[in-house]
Design a protein around this motif. Structure first.
Motif, PDB file in Angstrom:
ATOM      1  N   ASP A  96      -6.407   7.747  -8.359  1.00  0.00           N
ATOM      2  CA  ASP A  96      -7.656   7.318  -7.731  1.00  0.00           C
ATOM      3  C   ASP A  96      -8.756   8.164  -8.348  1.00  0.00           C
ATOM      4  N   GLU A 130       1.082   6.783  -6.834  1.00  0.00           N
ATOM      5  CA  GLU A 130      -0.061   7.655  -7.105  1.00  0.00           C
ATOM      6  C   GLU A 130       0.192   9.096  -6.670  1.00  0.00           C
ATOM      7  N   ALA A 131       0.578   9.291  -5.427  1.00  0.00           N
ATOM      8  CA  ALA A 131       0.662  10.641  -4.876  1.00  0.00           C
ATOM      9  C   ALA A 131       1.980  11.334  -5.179  1.00  0.00           C
ATOM     10  N   ASN A 171       1.948   1.675  -3.529  1.00  0.00           N
ATOM     11  CA  ASN A 171       0.827   2.162  -4.336  1.00  0.00           C
ATOM     12  C   ASN A 171       0.593   3.654  -4.127  1.00  0.00           C
ATOM     13  N   ARG A 172       0.660   4.086  -2.880  1.00  0.00           N
ATOM     14  CA  ARG A 172       0.469   5.517  -2.593  1.00  0.00           C
ATOM     15  C   ARG A 172       1.606   6.345  -3.178  1.00  0.00           C
ATOM     16  N   GLU A 194       0.824  -1.203   0.000  1.00  0.00           N
ATOM     17  CA  GLU A 194       0.000   0.000   0.000  1.00  0.00           C
ATOM     18  C   GLU A 194       0.859   1.255   0.000  1.00  0.00           C
ATOM     19  N   LYS A 195       1.971   1.201   0.700  1.00  0.00           N
ATOM     20  CA  LYS A 195       2.895   2.338   0.694  1.00  0.00           C
ATOM     21  C   LYS A 195       3.439   2.575  -0.710  1.00  0.00           C
TER      22      LYS A 195
END
Length: 471
Positions: free
Chosen positions: A89, A81-82, A77-78, A74-75
Motif C-alpha cells: 500500500d 501485503e502484510a 489481499n492483506r 480482502e483477507k
C-alpha cells in the motif's frame, strides 16, 4: 602483358566491390531481428471447441460457486501485503526514506544489469557509452540524507524502467521481444510513491503497489496523500472487464484520451450524461504545473462492470478467454501482458491484488501440492484432475504461470500468455513462437530438452479459503 579486356574486367570488379563495401560493412553492424518459426494457430492437442470459455464452463462441476467472497478476498489481499510482503500500500509507507534505503533500491536494480553482455537497439554491444550517461542521470549524489516521498497517480499508460531511458536493452542481439530494462507497465490511476527525480528532470523513481522503477514524469500527476486516498477508495466504482477499454473526454465518445487494460478500477462520476451506452468516470489528469486534477471521462458500459465480479469459475474463465489471442508483451511492453500480468488482470476484476511476478503469484491461495524433479507425471495429473478447480487454480513452473481451465480424458489444459514453446525436431529442439494468449494442454513441449509444461510443473494453488473441500 595482360589483355585489355581482362584489365577492364578487374577495374570494373574493383569498382563494384568498393561501391558495395559500405553496405557490407555497415550491414554487418545493423540490428538483426532474431527470427523463429511461428506456431500454428491451433496448437497441438487442442481443437476449435476448446478455445472459448463456454467449453470449460460446460465441463465444470460447479461453475457458479463463489470461491472467495468479499471479506475473504480482502483477507487474502492483506495476507499478501502484510504477511508475505508481496504487494504494498503505497499510501501506508514510511513518512521518510533515508539516503541508504533509496540507494539500496538503485544499487539492486543496477546490479541486476551486470555480469553479462547486453545489446542496444542498433545491435551493438551496450558498454560504458550506454550505461554511464544513465548512471549519471540517476543522480545518486542528489539524494538527501532523509527525504519525504511525494505521491502521484499515473495519468497515461506508462512503461516502468530499470534505468531512466526509453531505449531498449537486449540480452541477445536482435531478440526484440525481451527488453531487459522493462520492469513493468502501469495503467492510468496507478498510485505511486515518488522517491527521486532524474538529473534531467524527465523521469521519476517510484514505488508502485507491485514493484518499483523509473517512469516518465510527464505521465504522472502529483497530489497529496489525502487526494490519492479519496481517489482510490470511492463509494462507487467500475472495473474494466474487456481486454482493453477506451477512455473518452466527452459523453458522445468522440474525443479519445487513452485506453486501459483489464482489471483497472475507476471511481464513477455520477454523471448522467450520455445515451445509456456509456458510463461517467473520474479520470486523473496532469495540470500544466504537474499537479493532480480529476476530470470526467467516459467509457462504454460493455467494457465495465459496476463493482467487482464474483470470484467464480465462470467469471474467471470468461475473463481469461476475453484475452484469448491477445498479443504477448514482456513486462507489459506495447501495452500487452506477459504470463503474470495476464493472471493479475483476470483476478483484479474480482478485487484480488496479486503480486507482479509469477514466482510470487505462486504463493497466493490454498496449496494443493508441490512437486520436485522426481514427481511422476501420473501423480501430477492425478492431483490436478482430482483436486484443482478450473478458472481459480494457478499452475506454476519456474519463470511461467498458467490458469488451469479443466481436463479432457485426464489431460489437463490451461490458458496462459505464452511467448513460445519447444518441439522435438530430428536431433534438435525447435522453438515455435506463439506470442499470444493460448489454450494448450500441459504435455506441450514433451520430448524436448526443457521438457513439457507438466514435467516442469512446481506447484498447484487454488484461490480458495483454507477449509475449502476438494471438488
Amino acid at each position: 602483358m595482360l589483355p585489355v579486356a581482362f584489365l577492364n574486367f578487374k577495374r570494373s570488379a574493383l569498382l563494384i566491390l568498393l561501391a558495395a563495401f559500405p553496405f557490407i560493412f555497415f550491414g554487418a553492424c545493423a540490428p538483426v531481428e532474431k527470427r523463429y518459426d511461428a506456431a500454428p494457430s491451433l496448437l497441438p492437442g487442442t481443437d476449435r471447441m476448446m478455445k472459448t470459455a463456454g467449453f470449460w464452463i460446460g465441463r465444470h462441476p460447479d461453475p457458479d460457486r463463489v470461491f472467495l467472497d468479499s471479506p475473504e478476498i480482502e483477507k487474502l489481499n492483506r495476507y499478501l501485503e502484510a504477511e508475505l510482503e508481496l504487494t504494498r500500500d503505497v499510501l501506508a509507507g514510511p513518512g521518510t526514506f533515508s539516503r541508504e534505503e533509496i540507494l539500496s533500491f538503485l544499487e539492486e536494480d543496477r546490479k541486476n544489469l551486470t555480469g553479462r553482455m547486453y545489446y542496444g537497439k542498433d545491435g551493438r554491444e551496450a558498454g560504458p557509452g550506454f550505461f554511464d550517461p544513465l548512471d549519471r542521470n540517476v543522480n545518486p549524489a542528489g539524494i538527501p540524507e532523509q527525504s519525504s516521498p511525494r505521491f502521484a497517480l499515473v495519468v497515461h499508460f506508462a512503461d516502468q524502467r530499470a534505468l531512466p531511458t526509453p531505449d531498449p536493452l537486449y540480452a541477445r542481439r536482435g531478440d526484440r521481444d525481451f527488453d531487459e530494462l522493462q520492469t513493468s507497465a502501469l495503467d492510468i490511476g496507478t498510485p505511486l510513491c515518488v522517491l527521486l527525480e532524474s538529473l534531467d528532470g524527465a523521469w521519476v523513481y517510484v514505488l508502485d503497489p507491485l514493484y518499483r522503477g523509473w517512469v516518465e514524469k510527464k505521465k504522472v500527476a502529483f497530489g497529496t496523500r489525502e487526494d490519492l486516498e479519496n481517489y482510490l477508495r470511492p463509494d462507487e466504482f467500475a472495473v474494466v472487464i474487456s481486454d482493453k477499454a477506451d477512455l473518452y473526454l466527452d459523453p458522445l465518445r468522440t474525443v479519445h484520451h487513452d485506453h486501459v487494460r483489464m482489471g483497472v478500477r475507476f471511481p464513477l462520476s455520477g454523471d448522467p450524461a450520455g445515451t445509456g451506452e456509456c458510463a461517467g468516470l473520474l479520470l486523473p489528469v496532469r495540470r500544466e504545473d504537474g499537479t493532480l486534477s480529476l476530470e470526467k471521462a467516459y467509457a462504454s458500459e460493455s467494457d465495465l462492470h459496476r463493482g467487482f465480479l464474483p470470484l467464480t469459475p465462470r467469471s474467471m474463465l470468461e475473463q481469461a478467454f476475453r484475452l484469448m489471442n491477445a498479443p504477448y508483451g514482456w513486462g507489459g511492453l506495447y501495452g500487452e501482458q506477459d504470463c503474470s500480468r495476464f493472471i493479475e488482470e483476470i483476478f483484479a476484476t474480482a478485487g484480488i491484488r496479486l503480486p507482479r511476478n509469477s514466482s510470487k503469484q505462486a504463493e497466493a491461495g490454498l496449496l494443493l501440492d508441490k512437486f520436485d524433479k522426481d514427481t511422476s507425471e501420473e501423480r501430477k495429473i492425478r492431483i490436478i484432475t482430482d483436486r484443482a478447480a478450473g478458472g481459480v487454480t494457478l499452475l506454476y513452473m519456474k519463470g511461467h504461470i498458467l490458469l488451469y481451465a479443466g481436463h479432457v480424458n485426464d489431460t489437463p489444459y490451461a490458458i496462459h500468455a505464452l511467448w513460445g514453446y519447444r518441439e522435438k525436431s530430428c536431433c534438435r529442439d525447435r522453438v515455435r513462437v506463439t506470442n499470444r494468449v493460448v489454450l494448450s494442454d500441459l504435455t506441450l513441449g514433451r520430448g524436448t530438452k526443457k521438457g513439457s509444461f507438466l514435467d516442469r510443473l512446481i506447484s498447484v494453488r487454488m484461490l480458495s479459503p483454507m477449509d475449502t473441500p476438494f471438488l
